[in-house]
Design a protein around this motif. Structure first.
Motif, PDB file in Angstrom:
ATOM      1  N   LEU A  78      37.476 -30.315 -10.697  1.00 33.71           N
ATOM      2  CA  LEU A  78      36.525 -30.088  -9.615  1.00 33.71           C
ATOM      3  C   LEU A  78      35.479 -31.191  -9.632  1.00 33.71           C
ATOM      4  CD1 LEU A  78      35.611 -28.099  -7.376  1.00 33.71           C
ATOM      5  CD2 LEU A  78      34.215 -26.976  -9.130  1.00 33.71           C
ATOM      6  N   GLY A  84      31.902 -32.706  -7.417  1.00 36.52           N
ATOM      7  CA  GLY A  84      30.905 -32.428  -6.394  1.00 36.52           C
ATOM      8  C   GLY A  84      30.700 -30.952  -6.147  1.00 36.52           C
ATOM      9  N   THR A  85      30.084 -30.658  -5.003  1.00 37.35           N
ATOM     10  CA  THR A  85      29.736 -29.275  -4.672  1.00 37.35           C
ATOM     11  C   THR A  85      30.478 -28.756  -3.443  1.00 37.35           C
ATOM     12  OG1 THR A  85      27.882 -30.068  -3.343  1.00 37.35           O
ATOM     13  CG2 THR A  85      27.419 -29.507  -5.648  1.00 37.35           C
ATOM     14  N   HIS A  86      31.477 -29.507  -2.982  1.00 35.49           N
ATOM     15  CA  HIS A  86      32.188 -29.112  -1.762  1.00 35.49           C
ATOM     16  C   HIS A  86      33.593 -28.563  -2.028  1.00 35.49           C
ATOM     17  CE1 HIS A  86      29.011 -30.725   0.720  1.00 35.49           C
ATOM     18  NE2 HIS A  86      29.043 -31.837  -0.010  1.00 35.49           N
ATOM     19  N   GLY A  87      33.883 -28.209  -3.265  1.00 35.27           N
ATOM     20  CA  GLY A  87      35.162 -27.590  -3.581  1.00 35.27           C
ATOM     21  C   GLY A  87      36.348 -28.534  -3.526  1.00 35.27           C
ATOM     22  N   ARG A  88      36.122 -29.812  -3.769  1.00 30.41           N
ATOM     23  CA  ARG A  88      37.211 -30.792  -3.778  1.00 30.41           C
ATOM     24  C   ARG A  88      37.603 -31.080  -5.227  1.00 30.41           C
ATOM     25  NH1 ARG A  88      39.584 -32.712   0.891  1.00 30.41           N
ATOM     26  NH2 ARG A  88      39.560 -34.788   0.075  1.00 30.41           N
ATOM     27  N   TYR A  89      38.864 -31.440  -5.419  1.00 28.31           N
ATOM     28  CA  TYR A  89      39.388 -31.740  -6.744  1.00 28.31           C
ATOM     29  C   TYR A  89      39.885 -33.174  -6.800  1.00 28.31           C
ATOM     30  CZ  TYR A  89      39.116 -26.808  -7.761  1.00 28.31           C
ATOM     31  OH  TYR A  89      38.648 -25.540  -7.986  1.00 28.31           O
TER      32      TYR A  89
END
Length: 111
Positions: A77, A79-84
């Motif tokens: 994971l 950042g804070t935008h739920g991207r991997y």
């Protein structure tokens, strides 16, 4: 030497499609860098490790659709935008795609 950094990487920001080995469950992803032996890409979900996938992509300005198989080595994971951010090693690369990858990685970036 860290084996993950055995080959030179070059930034590459292009959309790609990834699917399971049967061509099912296709998802759009974005490649963020590439080397002769692997690729890093972003996804909207964690990718299972040690699982094989098919990825198709084109280099900027090229009509050639490169189709490679790969296995995901890590998925984390960011950042804070739920991207991997996923790191994968190529399993099979057609000769034409391998030549394009080597040319891209070893050429000077455009200014």
């Amino acid at each position: 030497m860290d084996p993950r950094r055995e080959h030179v990487r070059r930034l590459l920001q292009v959309d790609a499609h990834i699917s399971d080995m049967d061509g099912q469950n296709t998802a759009v992803t974005q490649i963020i860098d590439i080397s002769r032996m692997g690729v890093a890409f972003l996804s909207d979900h964690a990718m299972p490790l040690d699982t094989s996938y098919v990825m198709t992509f084109s280099f900027p300005g090229s009509p050639v659709q490169n189709r490679v198989t790969l296995t995901v080595l890590h998925s984390a994971l960011i950042g804070t935008h739920g991207r991997y951010r996923n790191g994968a090693r190529f399993l099979t690369i057609p000769d034409e795609a391998a030549d394009l990858i080597v040319d891209y990685v070893t050429s000077a970036p455009a200014n």
